[in-house]
Design an enzyme around this catalytic site. Structure first.
Site, PDB file in Angstrom:
ATOM      1  N   CYS A 237       0.864  -1.184   0.000  1.00 43.39           N
ATOM      2  CA  CYS A 237       0.000   0.000   0.000  1.00 43.39           C
ATOM      3  C   CYS A 237       0.906   1.241   0.000  1.00 43.39           C
ATOM      4  CB  CYS A 237      -0.953  -0.006   1.188  1.00 43.39           C
ATOM      5  SG  CYS A 237      -0.160   0.219   2.792  1.00 43.39           S
ATOM      6  N   HIS A 238       0.407   2.334   0.506  1.00 46.62           N
ATOM      7  CA  HIS A 238       1.189   3.573   0.519  1.00 46.62           C
ATOM      8  C   HIS A 238       2.303   3.540   1.568  1.00 46.62           C
ATOM      9  CE1 HIS A 238       2.116   7.790   0.015  1.00 46.62           C
ATOM     10  NE2 HIS A 238       1.929   7.993   1.304  1.00 46.62           N
TER      11      HIS A 238
END
Length: 106
Positions: free
Chosen positions: A68-69
């Site tokens: 993810c981020h």
């Protein structure tokens, strides 16, 4: 899902090495589409965390790496899928720590 569900983790450096050795390893990106479109690992599909949370995504039997981020949503996704018995691995640090190749969608 228990708060005590143990998950497997890998660093972005370790994932990059695995990807160099085997470009066919399965990775999914759980960020929101807007972030994914700006920059993502080539050939990695976008399956937003919200879809996993709602049960709309079921991984295949093969080991799947989840990025993810920053590592928060991938951790939640990994916990949820691990609790269901899937072979998934959280990528620590997410795209913020990724130094490998990236692409974008215009």
């Amino acid at each position: 899902m228990s708060i005590f569900t143990r998950i497997n983790n890998i660093t972005t450096t370790e994932l990059e090495q695995k990807l160099k050795q085997d470009p066919s390893i399965k990775i999914i990106d759980v960020r929101v589409p807007e972030r994914y479109q700006k920059e993502h690992i080539p050939n990695v599909p976008n399956i937003p965390w919200k879809q996993i949370k709602q049960g709309h995504y079921q991984p295949t039997a093969e080991k799947t790496y989840i990025i993810c981020h920053s590592g928060v949503d991938s951790r939640k996704s990994t916990k949820k899928l691990t609790a269901k018995g899937y072979d998934v691995v959280n990528v620590l640090g997410g795209m913020l720590d990724w130094h490998g190749p990236v692409t974008s969608e215009k």
